[in-house]
Design an enzyme around this catalytic site. Sequence first.
Site, PDB file in Angstrom:
ATOM      1  CB  SER A 126      -1.006  -0.029   1.149  1.00 10.59           C
ATOM      2  OG  SER A 126      -0.409  -0.131   2.397  1.00 10.59           O
TER       3      SER A 126
ATOM      4  CG  ASP B 295       6.059   5.236 -12.234  1.00 13.84           C
ATOM      5  OD1 ASP B 295       6.749   4.224 -12.442  1.00 13.84           O
ATOM      6  OD2 ASP B 295       4.815   5.214 -12.160  1.00 13.84           O
TER       7      ASP B 295
ATOM      8  CE  LYS C  78      -3.833  -5.035   1.046  1.00 13.05           C
ATOM      9  NZ  LYS C  78      -3.633  -6.101   1.652  1.00 13.05           N
TER      10      LYS C  78
END
Length: 427
Positions: A314, A325, A339
């Site tokens: 999470s 990214d 998650k």
Amino acid sequence: MVITKSRLVLGATVVTLSTIAITSLINHSRGQALFKASPKELVDEVWQIIYRQYVDGTFNQVDWPAVRKEYLNKSYSNPQEAYKSIREMLKKLEDPYTRFMDPEEFKNMQVDTSGELTGIGITIGQDEKTKQLVVIAPIDDTPAFKAGILAKDVVLEIDGKSTKGMNTNDAVALIRGEPGTKVRLKILRNGQTKRFEITRARIEIHPVRYSERQTSIGKVGYIRLNQFSANAAREMQDAIRKLENKQVSGYVLDLRGNPGGLLQSSVEIARMWLDKGTIVSTIDRQGEQDREVATGRALTDKPLVVLVDKGSASASEILSGAIQDNNRGVIVGTQTFGKGLVQSVRPLEGGSGLAVTIARYHTPSGKDINKHGIDPDVKVELSDKQRQDLWLHEREKLGTLADPQFAKGVEILGKQAAQNTTTSNKN
């Protein structure tokens, strides 16, 4: 009730406590009096919250108006009957993270402001495919951690009671207990069953630990983040600033076994490493995106490696995904838990509570990592024996060159430093 970002969590049920900050609880005694007068009102209140906020406007292909009619046509003579119906109603969504908590369960979820918790120290969830109860991660230095419980362990029995068909709330109720008492767990791991007897304890959790490591490439800052609790950002800021003062050449940020926590905590910590770029996007049932971005206030721009494993879930995946990214650092280790759902927690009449999935989150590049996770840039696998030896029996080697994943991180930092030197010389 207005939902603020401090109340948004990322889909982990914590056995020792919740990392959810709830500040405006309903008066307990007043709520009980109202609830006793009309238990049916609570059933409808839960239905209404799902109707207005649930992430999937089709309610996972469930005829939600028909569900309301079914359950409001019933008679309720006491709170327990209403609680049972609410759980049946929510089960139709087949979403293990949307869950009802009775007053005792809800009380157990609240953050203890003293930072002292009671339990064995594991984070559990429900596998969405198998419906089995799964350990997301043990919390560092807790009874479960020291006993040898590992991420992805399947909980088969609690004190001899089968967990088949059991939800996370029921599991929490069985695992909790007074300090000094014992709980017996039957675990399935890689096709083999194991049994553990664990003594419950009071647990003090500090989310951040850090140190300066002397390596072949010079001083490296090692920061271990255990969970994204309310005070994690403050402790992270303190760690980075102190390590910057020691003039470390780069950082290894260790998110292994970190089960997540508060959404806003992950955003605040990401801003300490990222000077620009998107951190995360949350997408609600209308498809509307709420983007969190860097604010140009990064505390360091030095080379960064992030360590992850199957227990990184999470909020850990938000942070590692943002770093990956935005090309801010290199992710090292193994595939993370997967998650990608956001919950809001609501207090209800009578002292009970409801966690409801209200959004999905995507990484900056638009990846939905739910059920898949973050793929590392550099994969470094550890066998179960290596993990147990490193995390339990030879703990002093964690975050040292005797730790294969940390050693790979240092190697990568060395290459980055060499590239930076070459580029600087060319300029």
